[in-house]
Every structure is written in C-alpha cells, then in structure tokens.
Scaffold this motif. Structure first.
Motif, PDB file in Angstrom:
ATOM      1  N   MET A   1       0.753  -1.237   0.189  1.00  0.00           N
ATOM      2  CA  MET A   1      -0.156  -0.098   0.061  1.00  0.00           C
ATOM      3  C   MET A   1       0.725   1.303  -0.043  1.00  0.00           C
ATOM      4  SD  MET A   1      -3.187   1.089  -0.112  1.00  0.00           S
ATOM      5  CE  MET A   1      -4.285   2.011   0.316  1.00  0.00           C
ATOM      6  N   LEU A   2       1.839   1.053   0.555  1.00  0.00           N
ATOM      7  CA  LEU A   2       2.907   2.288   0.747  1.00  0.00           C
ATOM      8  C   LEU A   2       3.342   2.567  -0.526  1.00  0.00           C
ATOM      9  CD1 LEU A   2       4.325   4.482   2.336  1.00  0.00           C
ATOM     10  CD2 LEU A   2       6.179   2.755   2.768  1.00  0.00           C
ATOM     11  N   ILE A   3       3.770   1.551  -1.325  1.00  0.00           N
ATOM     12  CA  ILE A   3       4.240   1.984  -2.730  1.00  0.00           C
ATOM     13  C   ILE A   3       3.266   2.399  -3.504  1.00  0.00           C
ATOM     14  CG2 ILE A   3       5.128   0.671  -4.755  1.00  0.00           C
ATOM     15  CD1 ILE A   3       6.333  -1.341  -2.768  1.00  0.00           C
ATOM     16  N   ALA A   4       1.900   2.092  -3.708  1.00  0.00           N
ATOM     17  CA  ALA A   4       1.002   2.627  -4.330  1.00  0.00           C
ATOM     18  C   ALA A   4       0.639   4.257  -3.903  1.00  0.00           C
ATOM     19  CB  ALA A   4      -0.304   1.977  -4.151  1.00  0.00           C
ATOM     20  N   ILE A   5       0.661   4.659  -2.661  1.00  0.00           N
ATOM     21  CA  ILE A   5       0.507   5.792  -2.123  1.00  0.00           C
ATOM     22  C   ILE A   5       1.620   6.791  -2.785  1.00  0.00           C
ATOM     23  CG2 ILE A   5       0.232   7.265  -0.248  1.00  0.00           C
ATOM     24  CD1 ILE A   5      -1.347   5.103   1.157  1.00  0.00           C
ATOM     25  N   THR A   6       2.846   6.226  -2.473  1.00  0.00           N
ATOM     26  CA  THR A   6       4.223   6.967  -2.812  1.00  0.00           C
ATOM     27  C   THR A   6       4.054   7.211  -4.170  1.00  0.00           C
ATOM     28  OG1 THR A   6       5.452   5.987  -1.128  1.00  0.00           O
ATOM     29  CG2 THR A   6       6.670   7.046  -2.763  1.00  0.00           C
ATOM     30  N   ALA A   7       3.679   6.310  -4.999  1.00  0.00           N
ATOM     31  CA  ALA A   7       3.514   6.326  -6.480  1.00  0.00           C
ATOM     32  C   ALA A   7       2.590   7.588  -6.857  1.00  0.00           C
ATOM     33  CB  ALA A   7       3.265   5.002  -7.217  1.00  0.00           C
ATOM     34  N   LEU A   8       1.428   7.502  -6.171  1.00  0.00           N
ATOM     35  CA  LEU A   8       0.434   8.446  -6.622  1.00  0.00           C
ATOM     36  C   LEU A   8       0.923   9.682  -6.317  1.00  0.00           C
ATOM     37  CD1 LEU A   8      -2.794   6.883  -5.557  1.00  0.00           C
ATOM     38  CD2 LEU A   8      -2.131   7.431  -7.795  1.00  0.00           C
ATOM     39  N   THR A   9       1.753   9.892  -5.017  1.00  0.00           N
ATOM     40  CA  THR A   9       2.239  11.344  -4.847  1.00  0.00           C
ATOM     41  C   THR A   9       3.299  11.720  -5.592  1.00  0.00           C
ATOM     42  OG1 THR A   9       1.788  10.692  -2.544  1.00  0.00           O
ATOM     43  CG2 THR A   9       3.413  12.525  -2.964  1.00  0.00           C
ATOM     44  N   VAL A  10       3.983  10.875  -6.141  1.00  0.00           N
ATOM     45  CA  VAL A  10       5.281  11.284  -7.268  1.00  0.00           C
ATOM     46  C   VAL A  10       4.429  11.583  -8.509  1.00  0.00           C
ATOM     47  CG1 VAL A  10       7.012  10.498  -8.750  1.00  0.00           C
ATOM     48  CG2 VAL A  10       6.905   9.907  -6.098  1.00  0.00           C
ATOM     49  N   TRP A  33       1.476  23.967  -4.764  1.00  0.00           N
ATOM     50  CA  TRP A  33       1.367  22.393  -4.789  1.00  0.00           C
ATOM     51  C   TRP A  33       2.331  21.566  -4.727  1.00  0.00           C
ATOM     52  CZ3 TRP A  33      -3.186  21.419  -3.445  1.00  0.00           C
ATOM     53  CH2 TRP A  33      -4.352  22.301  -3.827  1.00  0.00           C
ATOM     54  N   ILE A  34       3.701  22.008  -5.046  1.00  0.00           N
ATOM     55  CA  ILE A  34       4.947  21.069  -5.050  1.00  0.00           C
ATOM     56  C   ILE A  34       5.272  20.915  -3.630  1.00  0.00           C
ATOM     57  CG2 ILE A  34       7.325  20.964  -5.563  1.00  0.00           C
ATOM     58  CD1 ILE A  34       6.617  22.234  -8.468  1.00  0.00           C
ATOM     59  N   VAL A  35       5.162  22.149  -2.998  1.00  0.00           N
ATOM     60  CA  VAL A  35       5.388  22.002  -1.462  1.00  0.00           C
ATOM     61  C   VAL A  35       4.572  21.108  -0.623  1.00  0.00           C
ATOM     62  CG1 VAL A  35       5.313  23.252   0.829  1.00  0.00           C
ATOM     63  CG2 VAL A  35       6.577  24.271  -1.362  1.00  0.00           C
ATOM     64  N   ILE A  36       3.203  21.297  -1.011  1.00  0.00           N
ATOM     65  CA  ILE A  36       2.184  20.129  -0.551  1.00  0.00           C
ATOM     66  C   ILE A  36       2.564  18.855  -1.014  1.00  0.00           C
ATOM     67  CG2 ILE A  36      -0.018  19.289  -0.513  1.00  0.00           C
ATOM     68  CD1 ILE A  36      -0.858  22.326  -1.011  1.00  0.00           C
ATOM     69  N   GLY A  37       2.982  18.539  -2.325  1.00  0.00           N
ATOM     70  CA  GLY A  37       3.349  17.008  -2.847  1.00  0.00           C
ATOM     71  C   GLY A  37       4.866  16.570  -2.079  1.00  0.00           C
ATOM     72  N   VAL A  38       5.585  17.494  -1.729  1.00  0.00           N
ATOM     73  CA  VAL A  38       6.950  16.957  -1.006  1.00  0.00           C
ATOM     74  C   VAL A  38       6.364  16.827   0.383  1.00  0.00           C
ATOM     75  CG1 VAL A  38       9.124  17.607  -0.504  1.00  0.00           C
ATOM     76  CG2 VAL A  38       8.258  18.201  -2.798  1.00  0.00           C
ATOM     77  N   ALA A  39       5.841  17.434   1.102  1.00  0.00           N
ATOM     78  CA  ALA A  39       5.409  17.249   2.396  1.00  0.00           C
ATOM     79  C   ALA A  39       4.610  15.784   2.459  1.00  0.00           C
ATOM     80  CB  ALA A  39       4.543  18.400   2.959  1.00  0.00           C
ATOM     81  N   MET A  40       3.761  15.624   1.468  1.00  0.00           N
ATOM     82  CA  MET A  40       3.102  14.322   1.506  1.00  0.00           C
ATOM     83  C   MET A  40       3.940  13.254   1.225  1.00  0.00           C
ATOM     84  SD  MET A  40      -0.456  15.482  -0.741  1.00  0.00           S
ATOM     85  CE  MET A  40      -0.219  13.828  -1.564  1.00  0.00           C
ATOM     86  N   LEU A  41       4.866  13.386   0.597  1.00  0.00           N
ATOM     87  CA  LEU A  41       6.183  12.656   0.223  1.00  0.00           C
ATOM     88  C   LEU A  41       7.036  12.113   1.572  1.00  0.00           C
ATOM     89  CD1 LEU A  41       6.577  10.601  -2.000  1.00  0.00           C
ATOM     90  CD2 LEU A  41       8.505  12.277  -2.547  1.00  0.00           C
ATOM     91  N   ILE A  42       7.231  13.391   2.077  1.00  0.00           N
ATOM     92  CA  ILE A  42       7.998  13.122   3.451  1.00  0.00           C
ATOM     93  C   ILE A  42       7.282  12.413   4.587  1.00  0.00           C
ATOM     94  CG2 ILE A  42       8.914  14.485   5.233  1.00  0.00           C
ATOM     95  CD1 ILE A  42       9.907  16.627   3.169  1.00  0.00           C
TER      96      ILE A  42
END
Length: 126
Positions: A1-10, A33-42
């Motif tokens: 599941m983590l891989i799918a969520i990370t792939a969606l964030t990327v 939006w890039i800051v939000i995406g990077v925060a989600m990724l972290i």
C-alpha cells in the motif's frame, strides 16, 4: 500500500511540474502544490514523523493532526483564490471602463470626421 501511495504522490508532483512547464499553471500556484506534494511524500516515507509532530502539537491521534493540517491548507487556498478573484474582477472592471471610454472617443471622432448624408448631397440648380 505504501508503494501505491508513494507512486500516486510522485505522479501528483510530476503532473504539477508538467502543467507548469506547459504554462497551464502559474508559478505561484505550482510552488504551493509542489510544497504540498513534497510534504506528503516526506510524511509517507517517514511514518514516525506524523506521530512525533502530533505529540509536539498535543494531538492524541496523528491522523487528526493530518486532517487539521489539510483543513488549514484548504482554507488558505480558498482565501488565496478569493483574493486572486477579487483582484481579477477589479482588473476586468478597470479594463471594461477603459474600453468604454475609448469606444466613446472613437465614435465621437468618427462622427466629426465623416460627413453626414445631408452635407454630401449637392443641391440641384435645375
């Protein structure tokens, strides 16, 4: 599941960058939006980080902190977009007034330059 969520964030970050490069999204919005995406990724890649942040903030359940941060972010985006809309409406009103004045001046100058139908007709001397 983590891989799918990370792939969606990327994928989300790539979509934002693509829209930015195609000039479909302005830089000031893309940065947000890039800051939000990077925060989600972290937060996805460092699972203990959200728990640590929630303990610092005094929130018992880490997901509640995540929801609170999401709501605060959405309120900020709504406020920013309302501000941008107000600026755009003011600019549209100003341009419409300017066009109306220019149109009135153009019509006035056209009437002065163009002779009227009565003045063009030459009297018959017969």
């Amino acid at each position: 599941m983590l891989i799918a969520i990370t792939a969606l964030t990327v994928l989300f970050i790539v979509a934002v960058v693509t829209m930015l490069l195609r000039r479909q999204l302005q830089e000031k919005y893309a940065v947000l939006w890039i800051v939000i995406g990077v925060a989600m990724l972290i937060l996805e890649l460092v699972p203990g980080l959200l728990g640590w942040l929630s303990s610092i903030a005094g929130v018992q359940v880490p997901s509640n902190l995540l929801f609170a941060m999401g709501i605060a972010m959405l309120l900020g985006v709504c406020l920013h977009l309302s501000w941008e809309l107000s600026r755009a409406e003011d600019e549209i009103r100003r341009v419409a007034e300017e066009v109306t004045l220019l149109r009135a001046e153009f019509e006035h100058r056209t009437e002065v330059v163009a002779p009227t139908d009565d003045a063009e007709a030459e009297p018959d001397d017969e």
